[in-house]
Scaffold this active site. Structure first.
Site, PDB file in Angstrom:
ATOM      1  N   TRP A 189       0.859  -1.186   0.000  1.00  0.00           N
ATOM      2  CA  TRP A 189       0.000   0.000   0.000  1.00  0.00           C
ATOM      3  C   TRP A 189       0.896   1.237   0.000  1.00  0.00           C
ATOM      4  O   TRP A 189       2.121   1.093  -0.047  1.00  0.00           O
ATOM      5  CB  TRP A 189      -0.936  -0.017   1.221  1.00  0.00           C
ATOM      6  CG  TRP A 189      -2.246   0.651   0.889  1.00  0.00           C
ATOM      7  CD1 TRP A 189      -2.599   1.935   1.174  1.00  0.00           C
ATOM      8  CD2 TRP A 189      -3.335   0.077   0.166  1.00  0.00           C
ATOM      9  NE1 TRP A 189      -3.862   2.192   0.669  1.00  0.00           N
ATOM     10  CE2 TRP A 189      -4.321   1.075   0.055  1.00  0.00           C
ATOM     11  CE3 TRP A 189      -3.562  -1.175  -0.400  1.00  0.00           C
ATOM     12  CZ2 TRP A 189      -5.533   0.854  -0.605  1.00  0.00           C
ATOM     13  CZ3 TRP A 189      -4.770  -1.393  -1.046  1.00  0.00           C
ATOM     14  CH2 TRP A 189      -5.741  -0.392  -1.144  1.00  0.00           C
ATOM     15  N   ASP A 190       0.288   2.427   0.053  1.00  0.00           N
ATOM     16  CA  ASP A 190       1.190   3.587  -0.007  1.00  0.00           C
ATOM     17  C   ASP A 190       1.890   3.843   1.322  1.00  0.00           C
ATOM     18  O   ASP A 190       2.672   4.772   1.445  1.00  0.00           O
ATOM     19  CB  ASP A 190       0.510   4.852  -0.586  1.00  0.00           C
ATOM     20  CG  ASP A 190      -0.665   5.349   0.204  1.00  0.00           C
ATOM     21  OD1 ASP A 190      -1.012   4.739   1.224  1.00  0.00           O
ATOM     22  OD2 ASP A 190      -1.261   6.375  -0.208  1.00  0.00           O
ATOM     23  N   TRP A 191       1.646   3.010   2.314  1.00  0.00           N
ATOM     24  CA  TRP A 191       2.389   3.055   3.581  1.00  0.00           C
ATOM     25  C   TRP A 191       2.902   1.676   3.981  1.00  0.00           C
ATOM     26  O   TRP A 191       3.377   1.504   5.101  1.00  0.00           O
ATOM     27  CB  TRP A 191       1.519   3.600   4.716  1.00  0.00           C
ATOM     28  CG  TRP A 191       0.077   3.205   4.563  1.00  0.00           C
ATOM     29  CD1 TRP A 191      -0.940   4.012   4.167  1.00  0.00           C
ATOM     30  CD2 TRP A 191      -0.507   1.886   4.738  1.00  0.00           C
ATOM     31  NE1 TRP A 191      -2.124   3.288   4.082  1.00  0.00           N
ATOM     32  CE2 TRP A 191      -1.885   1.985   4.431  1.00  0.00           C
ATOM     33  CE3 TRP A 191      -0.003   0.650   5.122  1.00  0.00           C
ATOM     34  CZ2 TRP A 191      -2.762   0.900   4.501  1.00  0.00           C
ATOM     35  CZ3 TRP A 191      -0.866  -0.446   5.189  1.00  0.00           C
ATOM     36  CH2 TRP A 191      -2.240  -0.302   4.879  1.00  0.00           C
ATOM     37  N   ASN A 222     -13.890   1.625   0.718  1.00  0.00           N
ATOM     38  CA  ASN A 222     -13.080   2.816   0.882  1.00  0.00           C
ATOM     39  C   ASN A 222     -12.839   3.490  -0.473  1.00  0.00           C
ATOM     40  O   ASN A 222     -12.190   2.892  -1.349  1.00  0.00           O
ATOM     41  CB  ASN A 222     -11.730   2.446   1.504  1.00  0.00           C
ATOM     42  CG  ASN A 222     -10.748   3.621   1.524  1.00  0.00           C
ATOM     43  OD1 ASN A 222     -10.884   4.539   2.317  1.00  0.00           O
ATOM     44  ND2 ASN A 222      -9.763   3.593   0.619  1.00  0.00           N
ATOM     45  N   GLU A 223     -13.420   4.654  -0.659  1.00  0.00           N
ATOM     46  CA  GLU A 223     -13.108   5.567  -1.761  1.00  0.00           C
ATOM     47  C   GLU A 223     -13.514   5.111  -3.154  1.00  0.00           C
ATOM     48  O   GLU A 223     -13.096   5.713  -4.145  1.00  0.00           O
ATOM     49  CB  GLU A 223     -11.608   5.926  -1.762  1.00  0.00           C
ATOM     50  CG  GLU A 223     -11.197   6.702  -0.520  1.00  0.00           C
ATOM     51  CD  GLU A 223      -9.750   7.178  -0.540  1.00  0.00           C
ATOM     52  OE1 GLU A 223      -8.979   6.728  -1.381  1.00  0.00           O
ATOM     53  OE2 GLU A 223      -9.404   8.016   0.330  1.00  0.00           O
ATOM     54  N   GLU A 263     -11.179  11.207   6.669  1.00  0.00           N
ATOM     55  CA  GLU A 263      -9.751  10.982   6.437  1.00  0.00           C
ATOM     56  C   GLU A 263      -9.102  12.300   6.080  1.00  0.00           C
ATOM     57  O   GLU A 263      -9.647  13.058   5.264  1.00  0.00           O
ATOM     58  CB  GLU A 263      -9.512  10.059   5.230  1.00  0.00           C
ATOM     59  CG  GLU A 263      -9.451   8.603   5.513  1.00  0.00           C
ATOM     60  CD  GLU A 263      -8.936   7.812   4.313  1.00  0.00           C
ATOM     61  OE1 GLU A 263      -8.120   8.345   3.528  1.00  0.00           O
ATOM     62  OE2 GLU A 263      -9.363   6.664   4.178  1.00  0.00           O
TER      63      GLU A 263
HETATM   64  C1  BMA Z   1      -6.604   7.262   1.476  1.00  0.00           C
HETATM   65  C2  BMA Z   1      -6.729   5.985   2.237  1.00  0.00           C
HETATM   66  C3  BMA Z   1      -5.617   5.047   1.967  1.00  0.00           C
HETATM   67  C4  BMA Z   1      -4.322   5.762   1.799  1.00  0.00           C
HETATM   68  C5  BMA Z   1      -4.394   7.150   2.341  1.00  0.00           C
HETATM   69  C6  BMA Z   1      -3.132   7.927   2.165  1.00  0.00           C
HETATM   70  O1  BMA Z   1      -6.741   7.072   0.133  1.00  0.00           O
HETATM   71  O2  BMA Z   1      -7.983   5.437   2.059  1.00  0.00           O
HETATM   72  O3  BMA Z   1      -5.899   4.281   0.841  1.00  0.00           O
HETATM   73  O4  BMA Z   1      -3.316   5.053   2.381  1.00  0.00           O
HETATM   74  O5  BMA Z   1      -5.417   7.864   1.726  1.00  0.00           O
HETATM   75  O6  BMA Z   1      -2.806   8.080   0.813  1.00  0.00           O
END
Ligand code: BMA
Length: 940
Positions: free
Chosen positions: A191-193, A474-475, A571
């Site tokens: 993932w991005d983390w 999610n998203e 978020e």
């Molecule tokens: C959103 C989250 C994650 C991601 C975060 C930071 O998109 O739902 O998917 O890690 O931002 O980019």
């Protein structure tokens, strides 16, 4: 392998289950070149680590995610053998039950496949009676196919029809493609983390069960009060409740009816005995019992910050099934709480619907502001996460005044322990289903697979009072509307797929099992407005409907004006790096620079390093990138200062917007869940707590900006506005607010202004404002040669007041007037004057007091120790010579151990000759002076 006898390992429960404890397993790869002891529950990576096959230091050491990828590309088999008591073969039905198989597996008994699995999140039941009748010696194998092979094949097969994107994750993730084609923790492919370690294994418990009648599988619980609850909290109120309990069974027979009795014992106040005629369909049955709980029997469950302080009131609910036929009973127990939850979406102004709708959580009929964060898996290998570590992380959320945690849809439905702890701590759980940032297939087998997953999880989690709502993904609504994955050319098709999966499947199944909670199709979404727009709203990021995820890394993140006045920020966040102490464990010296290959390897967010450099540089002096340990440490520290300040700015902005709307309908902000609570490994991320539990600077800031009564300062032109936010239902009158003007080059305030203000219950109000020239008289107090006055002075505000019951001293807050990089800071030396203790506090029996001494005003004073634990405050401004903080040790720290590793950093420690010279030059140019005309512009 040693053959195990059932008689020695057997553990029969009243539900006739042979539990799997003390079972030896072996793990082998496809060509059998590797054979090591296996652990169940567990996974291949941990077993290979324990056996020394994976031996390159710490599991997360350097490039192990790449070096160990071969594991995920091989197929692995867990096998065991045991003897079954002949009595088992007499049971009417004998099954193998798996609570979690990760993921694509064949279950083989004595060489014959008895079942297959394709979903990490489903519970599987396989019939094996025939096998046990044939032989009481059982060879059990669970053969896992590589998740990478499986998902690639599924992707290619799907592609014959049409593309379900994305084709792969960005290259910066160093990940695996096609996570969306396998029902498995999506983030295990990277993932991005986080890194890619696509695991395999029997990751939750398993059992061999003999069933003669019914075996209790899940207990669902709901309670509705018998009276209207007041809209203002009354913590002593103990209403009566109508209780509905649904008991779900595995059955011995495929269909028909079974007679018996259900006995429900709730706390020490309800004992309900009901004869039942249970109807079985397809080996499953469920029976619903309703009964009443009288008034004054139970305390209501409230989220953190509400209710009587201390552990939340939870009650044991024990359900016993007693068949009429004389077969054994079956008993199971859950802990339940009494509360109502609602996601209120009324129009904000019924006479003017164009102003949008609320998106506001109501618990026990009381509106409350959601303060919290987003949870990701605490380790890429779920088997590595202990109950104690989960408790430590969730406690860190509770201590910092959080009342809501979103379990984000790219990880896992968390462990039972996680939700039990959330119940105890009063953390509401916003529960996503595990679909994130992708389009997903919708062929019938996939949808059936998902439906079973949803049934498994909703039934398992239903009884937890902490669960607030269900969100299907999610998203993905935003992704579809915003064409993130190139779906625009066939929008209607992908939209039909979207509805098939999230609305017609996930929503329908969820709502058939749980009518007590809100269901939203996506987070973020526009709530009812999205539904009315056929589930893919025109503006999923509307400020006047639903929730928003907001990220902006290219504007000045310390300026509140860039943030959207959404109804609910579910978020938002900024990256930072973990501390040097954490990075050191998994790096070697050559990695210690912000541009090293390893740094880029662990910065998965494309452009993340450049954004961080930009943001740090806007506010502070960027240290040189010279490969020294010092400049690397300074960079890590500054990244944390940046993150803490940015998320402080944004969170306070959201809280300030809680009780008013503007003419466009923007405002009535009802929640702020920053991204993200915790980390999966040591890398660049948005987390406020590092992998391992160490608090980043942000987490200390969270404790302040989420405090129930907050003084928040912000600049509007040349005015400083002081806002008081009170998210409790008790007004506090007669607060003495002190606004103090400080100079960077002097201890003690140079001017202060006192005024009396009120903190009105459930409101945020601007209570005072000061023009920096007319009121604070910067021109008079903040003179210093060539410096701008805003670089000479800054403001601190403090307040105290009393509620009906107690004296309340609010945390101080600060407002810098210019940028720290231009501030007239003197080189500060902050030393440890003393460490004393241990003594007992509410938080730790092993608490130490640390006193610091500074010769100058110091910004972002950061105290670090090797010991595990956290401080009462950190990352603070030091404006007095001495300051004392507490260290709450989580281990067996001593004053000696603390002295050995304590280290204090403040902003000027990161300054170098070079950075000062550069700053002086820039300042000189700004003032059109020759650099030689100014000496020590920054340091007088
Ligand atoms: C959103 C989250 C994650 C991601 C975060 C930071 O998109 O739902 O998917 O890690 O931002 O980019």
């Amino acid at each position: 392998m040693v053959l195990q006898r059932l008689s020695s390992a057997v553990l029969w429960t009243a539900c006739l289950v042979w539990s799997s404890q003390a079972q030896d397993w072996t793990l082998t790869n496809a060509n059998k070149s590797i054979e090591v002891p296996g652990s169940v529950p567990g996974g291949v990576y941990t077993d290979l680590m324990s056996a020394g096959v994976l031996s390159e230091g710490d599991f997360y050491y350097r490039y192990n995610d790449i070096n160990y990828r071969w594991v995920a590309k091989d197929d692995w088999t867990y096998s065991t053998s045991f003897e079954v008591d002949p009595e088992m073969a007499q049971r009417r039905r004998v099954v193998l039950i798996f609570d979690g198989l990760d993921t694509a597996a064949e279950v083989v008994v004595n060489g014959v496949v008895v079942g297959t699995a394709e979903n990490m999140f489903s519970r599987y039941v396989f019939d094996v009676k025939e096998k046990i009748q044939e032989s009481n010696v059982i060879d059990l194998e669970v053969r896992f196919e590589s998740p990478v092979t499986y998902s690639t094949r599924a992707f290619e097969k799907q592609l014959e029809d049409y593309l379900v994107p994305p084709k792969c994750v960005p290259k910066e993730y160093h990940g695996e493609c096609h996570a969306n084609h396998i029902r498995k923790m999506q983030a295990s492919f990277s993932w991005d983390w986080g890194p890619a370690f696509p695991n395999m294994g029997i990751w939750r418990s398993w059992a061999l069960a003999g069933i003669d009648t019914l075996k209790i599988r899940d207990i669902l619980f709901a309670a509705t009060p018998t009276q209207d609850l007041p809209t203002e909290p009354d913590f002593s109120l103990k209403p009566g409740w109508n209780v509905t309990v649904e008991v779900v069974f595995d059955s011995a027979i495929e269909s028909g009816t079974i007679e018996g009795e259900l006995n429900l014992v709730l706390g020490d106040f309800s004992n309900v005995i009901r004869p039942v005629n249970v109807t079985v369909n397809n080996f499953e049955a469920s029976e619903t019992i309703t009964f009443g709980v009288e008034q004054n029997k139970v305390d209501m469950w409230w989220p953190n910050g509400f209710g009587i302080p201390g552990p939340r009131p939870l009650y044991d609910l024990t359900v016993t099934w007693k068949p009429n036929t004389g077969f054994p009973n079956c008993t199971e127990r859950v802990r339940v709480g009494f509360r109502t939850v609602e996601l209120n979406q009324d129009f904000v102004d019924p006479s003017n619907e164009t102003l949008g709708r609320h998106y506001r959580v109501r618990v026990n009929n009381v509106n409350m502001f959601m303060k919290g964060s987003n949870w990701i898996p605490a380790h890429v290998l779920p088997e590595m996460v202990t109950k104690e570590y989960t408790m430590e992380l969730l406690k860190a959320a509770q201590i910092t005044h959080q009342n809501c945690i979103r379990v984000w849809g790219g990880g896992i439905y968390e462990t039972d322990a996680f939700y039990e702890i959330a119940d105890e701590l009063g953390l509401l759980i916003w529960q996503d289903f595990m679909f994130a940032c992708s389009m997903y297939p919708v062929d019938q087998p996939f949808l059936d697979n998902v439906a079973e997953e949803v049934r498994t999880q909703v039934r398992r989690l239903h009884h937890h009072p902490s669960i607030l709502l269900w969100a299907a993904n999610n998203e993905n609504e935003a992704a579809l509307r915003g064409n993130w994955y190139g779906t625009a050319s066939d929008f209607e098709k992908y939209k039909a797929d979207y509805k098939k999966l999230y609305v017609e499947t996930i929503r329908n199944v969820t709502q058939s099992l749980d009518a007590t909670r809100a269901f939203v199709v996506s987070s973020p979404n526009n709530g009812i407005e999205s539904e009315e727009e056929d589930h893919v709203a025109k503006h999923p990021y509307s400020n006047i409907y639903g929730d928003v995820h907001y990220y902006n890394y290219l504007s000045d993140a310390w300026n509140w004006k860039i943030y959207p006045p959404t109804r609910f920020a579910s978020e938002y966040g900024f990256q930072s790096w973990p501390s040097f102490r954490s990075m050191k464990n998994v790096t070697s010296e050559e990695d210690w620079s912000r541009t090293s290959p390893l740094t880029y390897h662990r910065q998965h967010h494309p452009g993340g390093q450049e954004e961080l450099v930009l943001e740090i540089g806007l506010h502070m002096h960027l240290p040189p990138d010279d490969g020294t340990e010092k400049s690397y440490r300074d960079y890590l520290y500054l990244s944390q200062v940046h993150q803490a300040m940015a998320i402080k700015t944004e969170s306070e902005f959201y809280r300030r917007g809680m009780s008013a709307i503007n003419s466009k309908g923007e405002g009535y902000i009802s929640g702020a869940l920053y991204w993200q609570t915790n980390d999966i490994w040591q890398g660049a991320s948005w987390a406020s707590i590092e992998y391992g539990g160490r608090w980043k600077m942000l987490h200390y800031y969270v404790k302040k900006f989420f405090s129930p009564v907050l003084i928040s300062l912000y600049m509007d032109g040349d005015d400083i506005e002081v806002s008081v936010i009170n998210d409790s239902y008790e007004s506090i009158g007669g607060i003495t607010l002190s606004v103090m003007l400080y100079r960077y080059d002097r201890m003690g305030p140079v001017a202060y202004f006192n005024t009396t203000v009120d903190a009105i219950a459930m409101e945020a109000n601007v209570v005072a404002h000061y023009n920096i020239w007319d009121d604070l008289k910067l021109a008079e107090h903040c003179q210093s040669g060539l410096h701008d006055e805003v670089d000479v002075c800054f403001v601190i505000a403090g307040a105290s007041g009393s509620s009906a019951e107690e004296e309340i001293v609010m945390d101080t807050n600060f407002q810098l007037l210019g940028q720290p990089k231009d501030a007239l800071l003197q080189k500060a030396t902050v030393e440890v004057l003393s460490i004393s203790g241990p003594h007992r506090t509410d938080i730790s029996n092993n608490t130490f007091t640390i006193t610091l001494l500074s010769n100058q005003v110091a910004l972002f004073v950061w105290v670090e120790v090797d010991d595990s634990g956290f401080f009462s405050d950190n990352g603070f401004l030091m404006v007095t010579k001495e300051i004392s903080i507490e260290f709450y040790a989580l281990g067996d720290s001593t004053t000696k151990s603390l002295h050995q590793s304590i280290q204090v950093t403040s902003l000027t420690d990161t300054y170098t000759e070079e950075s000062i010279a550069k700053a002086n030059k820039e300042a000189a140019m700004e003032r059109a002076l020759h650099p030689n005309d100014i000496k020590n512009l920054l340091f007088v």
